[in-house]
Design a protein around this motif. Structure first.
Motif, PDB file in Angstrom:
ATOM      1  N   VAL A 175       0.847  -1.198   0.000  1.00 49.58           N
ATOM      2  CA  VAL A 175       0.000   0.000   0.000  1.00 49.58           C
ATOM      3  C   VAL A 175       0.882   1.248   0.000  1.00 49.58           C
ATOM      4  N   SER A 176       1.925   1.202   0.839  1.00 51.50           N
ATOM      5  CA  SER A 176       2.829   2.336   0.953  1.00 51.50           C
ATOM      6  C   SER A 176       3.506   2.632  -0.393  1.00 51.50           C
ATOM      7  N   ALA A 177       4.004   1.580  -1.041  1.00 51.44           N
ATOM      8  CA  ALA A 177       4.690   1.758  -2.325  1.00 51.44           C
ATOM      9  C   ALA A 177       3.718   2.279  -3.389  1.00 51.44           C
ATOM     10  N   TRP A 178       2.488   1.774  -3.343  1.00 46.25           N
ATOM     11  CA  TRP A 178       1.473   2.230  -4.292  1.00 46.25           C
ATOM     12  C   TRP A 178       1.257   3.745  -4.160  1.00 46.25           C
ATOM     13  N   HIS A 179       1.129   4.219  -2.917  1.00 48.62           N
ATOM     14  CA  HIS A 179       0.905   5.647  -2.734  1.00 48.62           C
ATOM     15  C   HIS A 179       2.148   6.452  -3.077  1.00 48.62           C
ATOM     16  N   SER A 180       3.316   5.874  -2.842  1.00 47.22           N
ATOM     17  CA  SER A 180       4.536   6.585  -3.246  1.00 47.22           C
ATOM     18  C   SER A 180       4.592   6.735  -4.760  1.00 47.22           C
TER      19      SER A 180
ATOM     20  N   TYR B  77       2.246   9.280  -5.694  1.00 47.07           N
ATOM     21  CA  TYR B  77       2.749  10.613  -5.364  1.00 47.07           C
ATOM     22  C   TYR B  77       3.626  11.139  -6.479  1.00 47.07           C
ATOM     23  N   LEU B  78       4.499  10.275  -6.987  1.00 47.62           N
ATOM     24  CA  LEU B  78       5.447  10.733  -7.997  1.00 47.62           C
ATOM     25  C   LEU B  78       4.729  11.169  -9.272  1.00 47.62           C
ATOM     26  N   SER B  79       3.567  10.539  -9.561  1.00 54.97           N
ATOM     27  CA  SER B  79       2.880  10.954 -10.787  1.00 54.97           C
ATOM     28  C   SER B  79       1.919  12.121 -10.538  1.00 54.97           C
ATOM     29  N   SER B  80       1.445  12.285  -9.296  1.00 54.20           N
ATOM     30  CA  SER B  80       0.459  13.348  -9.071  1.00 54.20           C
ATOM     31  C   SER B  80       1.007  14.507  -8.238  1.00 54.20           C
ATOM     32  N   LEU B  81       2.071  14.276  -7.471  1.00 54.85           N
ATOM     33  CA  LEU B  81       2.621  15.256  -6.532  1.00 54.85           C
ATOM     34  C   LEU B  81       1.565  15.758  -5.538  1.00 54.85           C
ATOM     35  N   ASP B  82       0.615  14.882  -5.230  1.00 56.11           N
ATOM     36  CA  ASP B  82      -0.436  15.201  -4.268  1.00 56.11           C
ATOM     37  C   ASP B  82       0.071  14.857  -2.864  1.00 56.11           C
TER      38      ASP B  82
ATOM     39  N   VAL C  19      -1.383  14.333  -0.142  1.00 60.56           N
ATOM     40  CA  VAL C  19      -2.125  13.282   0.563  1.00 60.56           C
ATOM     41  C   VAL C  19      -1.472  11.919   0.329  1.00 60.56           C
ATOM     42  N   ARG C  20      -0.979  11.717  -0.897  1.00 62.95           N
ATOM     43  CA  ARG C  20      -0.330  10.441  -1.227  1.00 62.95           C
ATOM     44  C   ARG C  20       0.907  10.224  -0.368  1.00 62.95           C
ATOM     45  N   ASP C  21       1.633  11.306  -0.143  1.00 65.88           N
ATOM     46  CA  ASP C  21       2.842  11.199   0.676  1.00 65.88           C
ATOM     47  C   ASP C  21       2.487  10.803   2.103  1.00 65.88           C
ATOM     48  N   THR C  22       1.445  11.444   2.643  1.00 66.84           N
ATOM     49  CA  THR C  22       1.008  11.101   3.995  1.00 66.84           C
ATOM     50  C   THR C  22       0.594   9.632   4.078  1.00 66.84           C
ATOM     51  N   ARG C  23      -0.161   9.184   3.075  1.00 68.17           N
ATOM     52  CA  ARG C  23      -0.617   7.797   3.096  1.00 68.17           C
ATOM     53  C   ARG C  23       0.547   6.827   3.019  1.00 68.17           C
ATOM     54  N   ALA C  24       1.523   7.132   2.170  1.00 69.51           N
ATOM     55  CA  ALA C  24       2.696   6.255   2.055  1.00 69.51           C
ATOM     56  C   ALA C  24       3.419   6.173   3.390  1.00 69.51           C
ATOM     57  N   LEU C  25       3.578   7.328   4.050  1.00 70.60           N
ATOM     58  CA  LEU C  25       4.285   7.353   5.329  1.00 70.60           C
ATOM     59  C   LEU C  25       3.541   6.532   6.377  1.00 70.60           C
ATOM     60  N   GLU C  26       2.233   6.754   6.498  1.00 68.57           N
ATOM     61  CA  GLU C  26       1.498   6.072   7.562  1.00 68.57           C
ATOM     62  C   GLU C  26       1.394   4.573   7.301  1.00 68.57           C
TER      63      GLU C  26
ATOM     64  N   GLU D  24       8.240  19.407   0.060  1.00 63.49           N
ATOM     65  CA  GLU D  24       8.176  18.928  -1.332  1.00 63.49           C
ATOM     66  C   GLU D  24       9.318  17.969  -1.638  1.00 63.49           C
ATOM     67  N   LYS D  25      10.501  18.426  -1.264  1.00 64.17           N
ATOM     68  CA  LYS D  25      11.702  17.651  -1.540  1.00 64.17           C
ATOM     69  C   LYS D  25      11.676  16.343  -0.753  1.00 64.17           C
ATOM     70  N   ARG D  26      11.263  16.440   0.520  1.00 60.94           N
ATOM     71  CA  ARG D  26      11.205  15.260   1.375  1.00 60.94           C
ATOM     72  C   ARG D  26      10.259  14.221   0.791  1.00 60.94           C
ATOM     73  N   ALA D  27       9.082  14.692   0.360  1.00 61.89           N
ATOM     74  CA  ALA D  27       8.095  13.757  -0.174  1.00 61.89           C
ATOM     75  C   ALA D  27       8.634  13.057  -1.415  1.00 61.89           C
ATOM     76  N   ARG D  28       9.328  13.806  -2.266  1.00 62.05           N
ATOM     77  CA  ARG D  28       9.797  13.223  -3.514  1.00 62.05           C
ATOM     78  C   ARG D  28      10.928  12.222  -3.268  1.00 62.05           C
ATOM     79  N   ILE D  29      11.910  12.623  -2.457  1.00 59.03           N
ATOM     80  CA  ILE D  29      13.021  11.704  -2.161  1.00 59.03           C
ATOM     81  C   ILE D  29      12.505  10.458  -1.448  1.00 59.03           C
ATOM     82  N   ALA D  30      11.605  10.676  -0.477  1.00 60.75           N
ATOM     83  CA  ALA D  30      11.077   9.545   0.290  1.00 60.75           C
ATOM     84  C   ALA D  30      10.304   8.588  -0.618  1.00 60.75           C
ATOM     85  N   ALA D  31       9.562   9.138  -1.582  1.00 59.94           N
ATOM     86  CA  ALA D  31       8.778   8.282  -2.469  1.00 59.94           C
ATOM     87  C   ALA D  31       9.697   7.406  -3.314  1.00 59.94           C
TER      88      ALA D  31
END
Lengths: 88, 231
Positions: free
Chosen positions: B60-65, B68-73, B75-82, B144-151
């Motif tokens: 699930v986490s990888a899916w949201h990551s 995230y990379l395709s939408s930069l939304d 919410v996706r980053d939060t979901r991937a993290l949780e 922004e940067k954190r979400a992208r690198i983390a994804a």
């Protein structure tokens, strides 16, 4: 730790290393200590109890962490919304 | 969704009732007696679903990551993290329960808590890889940067899962089913045990979903609170 000579494994407490990676190494089989005697009672049912308790404690700890975040959010909202705004 | 809260509550109640039944069935139903294993065979219902749940969570986490990379939304980053966070909890529980199970079943009389069983070791490595995910997130300030690198890192971490948990351990001798010289799970397990086991897997994945949803809702509320100007 005293190292005893290898004994013939008996059916109650004895164990042979199932993990054959280590069979070349001589593993001394000790007499069961107090912890093992407790865990092995009732046909090892207490091992299952321990596993379920570990899961339960882990999940409870997670719930506590979520709760702490809710507390933080409540404090944040208190700080940002003045008392007149939230009164019903 | 018109009433997301309603669906959540209904599913949450089903999950909790379901898991209660799983625990009852896990302890009360008769199982075949096998030497060495004895009652600890019941750990199949509790230890193994931890790993299935962890894998589902990481998926699930990888899916949201990826989303995230395709939408930069955000919410996706939060979901991937949780999802990764709850998944890591289940992974740690799987590791600890495995240690206790092996210690009092196969390593009785030897006092071994950790024997570098391939699957155990690889699972620990996998958890360390996810530990680095959280560390990485903590080390980047800009959101922004954190979400992208983390994804991107999260996709790498998820790609390791099948190799570390399936491919490599099965090449080596291990206590775990499916390993070199061991029969696979489905060949040796009693039908009743399989029913309870699959029910437990579904139940614990449901529990993951409940905990994950709680966290995501909380994170969303937190962001809304941040948007309120300070008085």
């Amino acid at each position: 730790m005293t190292i005893h000579a290898i004994q013939e494994a008996d059916t109650t407490y004895g164990a042979t290393p199932y993990d054959s990676v280590w069979t070349s190494q001589e593993v001394p089989v000790q007499q069961p200590d107090a912890l093992e005697r407790t865990m092995l009672a009732q046909d090892k049912l207490y091992v299952v109890l321990a596993v379920v308790l570990i899961i339960w404690i882990g999940l409870a700890a997670f719930i506590y962490r979520t709760d702490r975040r809710i507390d933080r959010l409540e404090r944040k909202l208190d700080a940002r919304i003045s008392d007149e705004d939230v009164s019903p | 969704m018109a009433t997301p809260g309603k669906t959540y509550k209904r599913l949450r109640n089903i999950v909790l009732a379901w898991l209660t039944l799983v625990v009852l069935g896990g302890f009360l139903l008769d199982i075949p007696r096998i030497n060495i294993l004895e009652h600890t065979a019941r750990n199949l219902y509790f230890h193994v679903p931890m790993w299935f749940t962890m894998m589902a969570a990481f998926f699930v986490s990888a899916w949201h990551s990826a989303r995230y990379l395709s939408s930069l939304d955000r919410v996706r980053d939060t979901r991937a993290l949780e999802a990764a966070r709850v998944g890591a909890i289940f992974g740690i529980l799987g590791l600890v329960t495995g240690i206790v199970w092996a210690r009092f079943t196969w390593y009785v009389g030897q006092g071994i808590w950790w024997n570098f069983d391939p699957k155990q070791t690889m699972a620990a490595v996998q958890l360390l890889i996810y530990g680095a995910y959280f560390t990485l997130r903590a080390s980047v300030e800009e959101p922004e940067k954190r979400a992208r690198i983390a994804a991107v890192y999260n996709l790498f971490a998820a790609a390791c899962v099948p190799f570390l948990l399936y491919v490599l351990p099965r090449q080596m001798e291990s206590l775990h089913p499916g390993a070199e010289g061991n029969p696979a799970f489905s060949d040796i397990t009693h039908p009743i045990m399989r029913v309870v086991f699959y029910a437990a897997v579904i139940g614990f994945i449901g529990l993951f979903w409940v905990l994950y949803t709680q966290r995501v809702r909380l994170a969303a509320l937190n962001e809304r609170a941040d948007d309120i100007p300070e008085s």
